[in-house]
Motif scaffolding. Structure first.
Motif, PDB file in Angstrom:
ATOM      1  N   UNK A 179      57.069  45.571  46.436  1.00  0.00           N
ATOM      2  CA  UNK A 179      58.170  46.438  45.981  1.00  0.00           C
ATOM      3  C   UNK A 179      57.595  47.742  45.429  1.00  0.00           C
ATOM      4  N   UNK A 180      58.407  48.785  45.294  1.00  0.00           N
ATOM      5  CA  UNK A 180      57.889  50.074  44.806  1.00  0.00           C
ATOM      6  C   UNK A 180      57.143  49.928  43.472  1.00  0.00           C
ATOM      7  N   UNK A 181      55.896  50.363  43.461  1.00  0.00           N
ATOM      8  CA  UNK A 181      55.054  50.262  42.268  1.00  0.00           C
ATOM      9  C   UNK A 181      55.148  51.540  41.451  1.00  0.00           C
ATOM     10  N   UNK A 182      55.275  51.380  40.153  1.00  0.00           N
ATOM     11  CA  UNK A 182      55.332  52.552  39.287  1.00  0.00           C
ATOM     12  C   UNK A 182      53.940  53.024  38.883  1.00  0.00           C
ATOM     13  N   UNK A 183      53.024  52.078  38.674  1.00  0.00           N
ATOM     14  CA  UNK A 183      51.640  52.429  38.345  1.00  0.00           C
ATOM     15  C   UNK A 183      50.712  51.497  39.101  1.00  0.00           C
ATOM     16  N   UNK A 184      49.639  52.060  39.649  1.00  0.00           N
ATOM     17  CA  UNK A 184      48.605  51.277  40.326  1.00  0.00           C
ATOM     18  C   UNK A 184      47.270  51.534  39.638  1.00  0.00           C
ATOM     19  N   UNK A 185      46.614  50.464  39.176  1.00  0.00           N
ATOM     20  CA  UNK A 185      45.312  50.554  38.511  1.00  0.00           C
ATOM     21  C   UNK A 185      44.218  50.222  39.523  1.00  0.00           C
ATOM     22  N   UNK A 186      43.245  51.144  39.674  1.00  0.00           N
ATOM     23  CA  UNK A 186      42.211  50.971  40.687  1.00  0.00           C
ATOM     24  C   UNK A 186      40.822  51.189  40.078  1.00  0.00           C
ATOM     25  N   UNK A 187      39.940  50.182  40.132  1.00  0.00           N
ATOM     26  CA  UNK A 187      38.565  50.374  39.644  1.00  0.00           C
ATOM     27  C   UNK A 187      37.839  51.444  40.454  1.00  0.00           C
ATOM     28  N   UNK A 188      36.934  52.160  39.790  1.00  0.00           N
ATOM     29  CA  UNK A 188      36.180  53.236  40.444  1.00  0.00           C
ATOM     30  C   UNK A 188      34.689  52.924  40.397  1.00  0.00           C
ATOM     31  N   UNK A 189      34.091  52.774  41.583  1.00  0.00           N
ATOM     32  CA  UNK A 189      32.648  52.714  41.705  1.00  0.00           C
ATOM     33  C   UNK A 189      32.174  54.093  42.159  1.00  0.00           C
ATOM     34  N   UNK A 190      31.926  54.215  43.469  1.00  0.00           N
ATOM     35  CA  UNK A 190      31.608  55.536  44.008  1.00  0.00           C
ATOM     36  C   UNK A 190      32.847  56.250  44.545  1.00  0.00           C
ATOM     37  N   UNK A 191      34.007  55.569  44.527  1.00  0.00           N
ATOM     38  CA  UNK A 191      35.246  56.302  44.726  1.00  0.00           C
ATOM     39  C   UNK A 191      36.054  56.046  45.968  1.00  0.00           C
ATOM     40  N   UNK A 192      35.548  55.267  46.938  1.00  0.00           N
ATOM     41  CA  UNK A 192      36.326  55.100  48.168  1.00  0.00           C
ATOM     42  C   UNK A 192      37.621  54.328  47.923  1.00  0.00           C
TER      43      UNK A 192
END
Length: 336
Positions: A179-192
């Motif tokens: 369903x439509x997400x209001x916030x998405x949390x994404x870990x960052x290593x080198x960024x891909x």
């Protein structure tokens, strides 16, 4: 500190057509991964939380998608290449080894000393020739540059638009299926991973806020984001090796500055707790970096940060943790 300006860099991202094209390649080797919301995690967060299970693919991490697309491009555009080389803490290396073997290429992977024993073993089983060099990821990167130049091997970077196009397919699946997400949390290593999320969101014309996540003990990306230029800083996290970046990539940082709202830093103890939550609430194994997104989401909710609303998302983006480390996490013991 490296004072490398990034504001003049164009934040290059793949288009929706290019992401769909990448997905066609990826699906020759794996199906779309599932996304679920788990009642106990919902209850803990006080929100509807959707988890994208990138631990459910042939190497247990989203990086595989980028390697598949990169190797397809390499075989078409540079058929003279016979050997590829890259640096990794594990998941990128598994991706390259997997995809190179299927493209008929030799892969050489450089890891720092003390790297995950089980990730090293997995890379070797996938066909990689493993070299240990240096004390951290950046030292391994520098050694790769030397070996590539010395031997005439093709160096696969940690960040490249072709890698991003492949990795963006995880976020495309997520945005379309959940369903439509209001916030998405994404870990960052080198960024891909997070660049892929930004690319998919923008290509679909969505308004989802994307929040980056890194470790308090690997703060180079957060420092660079705040300073708006690349800041080098040692990474000392003992549990989240996938985000242990000492020197962010300038092109990746340009994407963060354009498409990421903020960065949350999480402590090793918070990551360990998220790993335990994943296991107890979903019976999935998460490595440290793979659980960092959930750790940040729960950290925000704990301090009453409800700016994003009531439907949140993150990825369990890696399940490759050494058995002894995971046993210590489950026991609440100190990670050494």
């Amino acid at each position: 500190m490296l004072d490398t300006p990034v504001l003049q860099l164009e934040a290059m991202l793949p288009t929706l057509a290019e992401i769909h094209q990448a997905a066609e390649l990826v699906y020759h080797f794996m199906p779309p991964t599932p996304q679920y919301h788990w009642p106990q995690i919902d209850q803990r967060a006080g929100a509807e939380v959707w988890i994208k299970h990138e631990n459910h693919n042939p190497v247990g991490a989203f990086k595989l998608r980028g390697g598949i697309v990169y190797m397809d491009w390499l075989r078409r555009e540079h058929p003279e290449v016979t050997t590829v080389i890259s640096a990794t803490r594990g998941n990128h290396g598994q991706s390259i080894a997997f995809a190179a073997a299927r493209a008929g290429l030799r892969s050489v992977i450089v890891v720092p000393h003390g790297n995950s024993v089980e990730k090293n073993r997995a890379m070797c089983c996938l066909g990689a020739e493993l070299i240990e060099h240096g004390d951290d990821f950046q030292a391994a990167v520098e050694h790769v540059k030397y070996l590539a130049a010395e031997n005439g091997w093709h160096r696969v970077p940690s960040y490249d638009i072709r890698l991003v196009a492949g990795v963006a397919t995880w976020a495309l699946e997520f945005f379309v299926a959940a369903p439509p997400l209001e916030v998405l949390y994404v870990p960052i290593g080198m960024g891909t991973g997070i660049a892929g999320a930004v690319a998919a969101r923008d290509a679909l014309g969505l308004s989802t806020e994307i929040v980056g996540v890194t470790s308090t003990l690997a703060p180079a990306t957060a420092l660079s984001f705040a300073a708006r230029h690349v800041v080098e800083y040692p990474a000392t996290t003992k549990i989240a090796d996938g985000v242990a970046c000492r020197t962010p990539d300038p092109a990746a940082l340009a994407v963060f500055l354009k498409g990421v709202s903020r960065i949350v830093e999480v402590a090793d103890e918070e990551v360990a707790e998220a790993m335990r939550i994943y296991f107890s609430h979903t019976h999935n194994v998460a490595e440290g970096a793979g659980a960092a997104g959930l750790a940040a989401l729960l950290k925000d909710r704990a301090v009453g940060n409800t700016l994003g609303g009531s439907r949140l998302g993150t990825a369990l983006c890696g399940g490759n943790v050494d058995s002894n480390v995971f046993a210590a996490v489950l026991a609440g013991a100190e990670i050494r």
